[in-house]
Write an enzyme that holds these catalytic residues in place. Structure first.
Site, PDB file in Angstrom:
ATOM      1  N   CYS A 132       6.301 -24.332  17.641  1.00  0.00           N
ATOM      2  CA  CYS A 132       4.768 -24.094  17.290  1.00  0.00           C
ATOM      3  C   CYS A 132       4.194 -25.695  16.691  1.00  0.00           C
ATOM      4  O   CYS A 132       3.773 -26.453  17.724  1.00  0.00           O
ATOM      5  CB  CYS A 132       4.713 -23.164  16.158  1.00  0.00           C
ATOM      6  SG  CYS A 132       3.057 -22.715  15.514  1.00  0.00           S
ATOM      7  N   ASP A 179       0.753 -14.715  23.665  1.00  0.00           N
ATOM      8  CA  ASP A 179       0.897 -15.611  22.579  1.00  0.00           C
ATOM      9  C   ASP A 179      -0.656 -15.613  22.189  1.00  0.00           C
ATOM     10  O   ASP A 179      -1.553 -15.930  22.758  1.00  0.00           O
ATOM     11  CB  ASP A 179       1.365 -17.044  22.872  1.00  0.00           C
ATOM     12  CG  ASP A 179       1.579 -17.768  21.684  1.00  0.00           C
ATOM     13  OD1 ASP A 179       0.807 -17.428  20.739  1.00  0.00           O
ATOM     14  OD2 ASP A 179       2.416 -18.699  21.727  1.00  0.00           O
ATOM     15  N   HIS A 212       4.366 -15.243  20.574  1.00  0.00           N
ATOM     16  CA  HIS A 212       4.800 -16.582  19.690  1.00  0.00           C
ATOM     17  C   HIS A 212       6.030 -16.468  19.008  1.00  0.00           C
ATOM     18  O   HIS A 212       6.327 -15.378  18.362  1.00  0.00           O
ATOM     19  CB  HIS A 212       3.665 -16.891  18.977  1.00  0.00           C
ATOM     20  CG  HIS A 212       3.502 -18.201  18.490  1.00  0.00           C
ATOM     21  ND1 HIS A 212       3.122 -19.178  18.948  1.00  0.00           N
ATOM     22  CD2 HIS A 212       3.826 -18.573  17.402  1.00  0.00           C
ATOM     23  CE1 HIS A 212       3.227 -20.204  18.418  1.00  0.00           C
ATOM     24  NE2 HIS A 212       3.534 -19.924  17.296  1.00  0.00           N
TER      25      HIS A 212
END
Length: 245
Positions: A132, A179, A212
């Protein structure tokens, strides 16, 4: 889950109950988690954490997994003492929080860690992975740091560096189909720019049905439908590192 006003609100997913096999060390001005294989292979990987910081058990779990594959792994505190994001924090304050934690400003810390790995850990080939926020940092480093051999960016936030695609080193990009924080149109655009500008090996892979954080923030044993993709993502990451380190 996220609403549109949240710019990069990583869902914490499954918080691993995991202590880690390594140790915490002080490397100049940076605290770091380090884990080493029984015998040095001369290969090391810098692990760049997500917004939940260097102490997140999930991230240490991933570092230790690298060690079982023969790599020295180090997860430094790239927030350098500033607080990591907490799930209980008010998302309305996230933008302000993020302003003081720029994924494009990790160079000084990375240089310190590179020196430590080569001088203290005998590392001759060093790669980097990140999740991330850390995935965006990997993209940044692959664009400019000559001393790293390769990188794996896992659901890195593309919008931080979307205009830059002339990578210096082979880079593997892992994305999730569902995501909320990295839309597929951004991934498509990244692929187009890499195709136009990139002179080194790269791969962009989208894992079906995943959200995600799936590689490090879901547990295979309580997400059976995701288990094949979690394992595939982790193996793909290891295979890429094995190929270039």
């Amino acid at each position: 889950m996220a609403n549109e006003s949240r710019p990069c609100p990583c869902d914490i997913g499954d918080r691993f109950d995991y202590g880690g096999r390594g140790q915490e060390v002080q490397v100049e001005h940076i605290k770091a988690y380090v884990c080493k294989p029984p015998a040095s292979t001369g290969k090391a990987v810098i692990v760049i954490h997500d917004i939940f910081g260097w102490q997140l058990p999930n991230t240490r779990y991933m570092a230790d997994m690298l060690v079982t594959n023969g790599y020295t792994a180090i997860c430094p505190d790239f927030f350098v003492g500033q607080e990591a994001w907490k799930p209980s924090n008010d998302w309305a304050s996230f933008d302000d929080w993020l302003k003081t934690r720029n994924a494009g400003k990790v160079d000084k810390e990375v240089d310190v860690i590179l020196k430590y790995l080569s001088e203290q850990c005998g590392a001759k080939k060093i790669g980097v992975i990140g999740f991330c926020w850390g995935g965006a940092a990997v993209q940044h480093l692959m664009l400019k740091n000559p001393h790293l051999k390769t990188g794996v960016s896992l659901y890195g936030v593309i919008r931080f560096f979307e205009d830059r695609s002339s990578l210096l080193h082979p880079t593997f990009f892992i994305f999730a189909e569902k995501d909320d924080h990295v839309p597929l149109e951004q991934v498509t655009l990244l692929e187009q720019k890499l195709k136009q500008n990139c002179k080194v090996d790269y791969e962009v892979k989208i894992y079906p049905g995943q959200t995600h954080g799936f590689v490090h923030r879901k547990r295979e044993d309580i997400n059976p439908q995701d288990k094949p993709y979690i394992e595939e993502g982790r193996q793909d990451m290891i295979n890429w590192l094995n190929k270039y380190l």
